[in-house]
Design a protein around this motif. Structure first.
Motif, mmCIF file in Angstrom:
data_model
loop_
_atom_site.group_PDB
_atom_site.id
_atom_site.type_symbol
_atom_site.label_atom_id
_atom_site.label_comp_id
_atom_site.label_asym_id
_atom_site.label_seq_id
_atom_site.Cartn_x
_atom_site.Cartn_y
_atom_site.Cartn_z
ATOM 1 N N ALA A 1 0.832 -1.208 0.000
ATOM 2 C CA ALA A 1 0.000 0.000 0.000
ATOM 3 C C ALA A 1 0.866 1.258 0.000
ATOM 4 O O ALA A 1 0.436 2.316 -0.461
ATOM 5 C CB ALA A 1 -0.940 -0.007 1.194
ATOM 6 N N ALA A 2 2.106 1.137 0.491
ATOM 7 C CA ALA A 2 3.027 2.276 0.512
ATOM 8 C C ALA A 2 3.710 2.487 -0.841
ATOM 9 O O ALA A 2 4.446 3.450 -1.019
ATOM 10 C CB ALA A 2 4.085 2.069 1.592
ATOM 11 N N GLY A 3 3.482 1.581 -1.795
ATOM 12 C CA GLY A 3 4.053 1.740 -3.128
ATOM 13 C C GLY A 3 5.357 1.013 -3.363
ATOM 14 O O GLY A 3 5.992 1.193 -4.400
ATOM 15 N N ASN A 4 5.795 0.171 -2.417
ATOM 16 C CA ASN A 4 7.029 -0.592 -2.594
ATOM 17 C C ASN A 4 6.753 -1.838 -3.444
ATOM 18 O O ASN A 4 5.793 -2.560 -3.175
ATOM 19 C CB ASN A 4 7.601 -1.018 -1.245
ATOM 20 C CG ASN A 4 7.960 0.179 -0.386
ATOM 21 O OD1 ASN A 4 8.526 1.150 -0.865
ATOM 22 N ND2 ASN A 4 7.591 0.122 0.876
ATOM 23 N N ASN B 1 7.581 -12.589 -1.860
ATOM 24 C CA ASN B 1 8.147 -11.475 -2.608
ATOM 25 C C ASN B 1 9.207 -11.978 -3.588
ATOM 26 O O ASN B 1 9.438 -13.186 -3.703
ATOM 27 C CB ASN B 1 8.698 -10.392 -1.663
ATOM 28 C CG ASN B 1 9.869 -10.887 -0.825
ATOM 29 O OD1 ASN B 1 10.528 -11.876 -1.128
ATOM 30 N ND2 ASN B 1 10.115 -10.177 0.270
ATOM 31 N N GLY B 2 9.862 -11.076 -4.255
ATOM 32 C CA GLY B 2 10.880 -11.436 -5.238
ATOM 33 C C GLY B 2 12.086 -12.150 -4.662
ATOM 34 O O GLY B 2 12.823 -12.817 -5.375
ATOM 35 N N VAL C 1 -2.810 -4.513 2.871
ATOM 36 C CA VAL C 1 -3.453 -4.252 1.589
ATOM 37 C C VAL C 1 -2.358 -4.175 0.530
ATOM 38 O O VAL C 1 -1.316 -3.542 0.749
ATOM 39 C CB VAL C 1 -4.264 -2.940 1.637
ATOM 40 C CG1 VAL C 1 -4.838 -2.603 0.271
ATOM 41 C CG2 VAL C 1 -5.376 -3.043 2.671
ATOM 42 N N TYR C 2 -2.611 -4.832 -0.595
ATOM 43 C CA TYR C 2 -1.661 -4.850 -1.698
ATOM 44 C C TYR C 2 -2.333 -4.331 -2.961
ATOM 45 O O TYR C 2 -3.537 -4.484 -3.149
ATOM 46 C CB TYR C 2 -1.117 -6.269 -1.921
ATOM 47 C CG TYR C 2 -0.203 -6.691 -0.803
ATOM 48 C CD1 TYR C 2 1.160 -6.498 -0.890
ATOM 49 C CD2 TYR C 2 -0.720 -7.234 0.369
ATOM 50 C CE1 TYR C 2 2.006 -6.853 0.154
ATOM 51 C CE2 TYR C 2 0.107 -7.591 1.419
ATOM 52 C CZ TYR C 2 1.466 -7.391 1.308
ATOM 53 O OH TYR C 2 2.286 -7.739 2.339
ATOM 54 N N ILE C 3 -1.538 -3.713 -3.787
ATOM 55 C CA ILE C 3 -2.000 -3.130 -5.046
ATOM 56 C C ILE C 3 -1.364 -3.932 -6.184
ATOM 57 O O ILE C 3 -0.184 -4.270 -6.120
ATOM 58 C CB ILE C 3 -1.549 -1.650 -5.179
ATOM 59 C CG1 ILE C 3 -1.878 -0.841 -3.917
ATOM 60 C CG2 ILE C 3 -2.099 -1.015 -6.441
ATOM 61 C CD1 ILE C 3 -3.328 -0.710 -3.600
ATOM 62 N N PHE C 4 -2.155 -4.244 -7.218
ATOM 63 C CA PHE C 4 -1.550 -4.850 -8.400
ATOM 64 C C PHE C 4 -1.798 -3.950 -9.597
ATOM 65 O O PHE C 4 -2.823 -3.283 -9.694
ATOM 66 C CB PHE C 4 -2.063 -6.278 -8.642
ATOM 67 C CG PHE C 4 -3.493 -6.377 -9.106
ATOM 68 C CD1 PHE C 4 -3.808 -6.348 -10.460
ATOM 69 C CD2 PHE C 4 -4.517 -6.516 -8.191
ATOM 70 C CE1 PHE C 4 -5.125 -6.448 -10.881
ATOM 71 C CE2 PHE C 4 -5.832 -6.622 -8.599
ATOM 72 C CZ PHE C 4 -6.143 -6.590 -9.957
#
Length: 142
Positions: free
Chosen positions: A79-82, A111-112, A121-124
């Motif tokens: 959610a912070a954009g990372n 993660n990678g 919360v995650y953004i795709f």
């Protein structure tokens, strides 16, 4: 039509002798349609994800991105954009192994670097062929 298998079984029952058939065959069906070309149709299932629930096949934590147009590149952010993970278009073309349909991606919530992600919360962001983009969100509760 959520990308998860439905189990069906047919049993015969004889009302005269009150016996049930010995057939115990079950079929797994994945009620999905092939993806279109619109990235706005992409969904994450389940949403919210709740840690290791009984329906998970194999016990591995995962969510599925469904209705993903073939050739789409996905990026997942906090959610912070990372940036958390990038999923290249080649993985979309493979589809989800269980359903066998393209346009579906299993993501193991790592993660990678292979580390489990935390609750939040995650953004795709989806970039489909032809320049169409879509941004969506989902929640992980551990």
């Amino acid at each position: 039509h959520n990308g998860f298998p439905y189990q069906y079984a047919v049993t015969c029952f004889d009302t005269l002798s009150h016996t049930e058939s010995a057939i115990r065959r079950t079929e797994s069906l994945y009620p999905r349609t092939p993806p279109g070309n619109d990235p706005n149709q992409i969904q994450v299932v389940p949403n919210p994800y709740k840690r290791r629930v009984s329906w998970e096949e194999g016990g591995e934590a995962r969510v599925q991105f469904v209705n993903v147009p073939v050739g789409t590149f996905l990026r997942i952010y906090t959610a912070a954009g990372n940036l958390v993970r990038e999923i290249p278009a080649e993985e979309v073309s493979l589809g989800c192994s269980a359903s066998g349909l393209s346009g579906c991606i299993n993501w193991n919530l790592r993660n990678g670097q292979g580390e489990e992600i935390v609750s939040g919360v995650y953004i795709f962001q989806a970039e489909a062929p032809g320049g169409k983009t879509h941004v969506g969100k989902f929640m992980v509760a551990r």
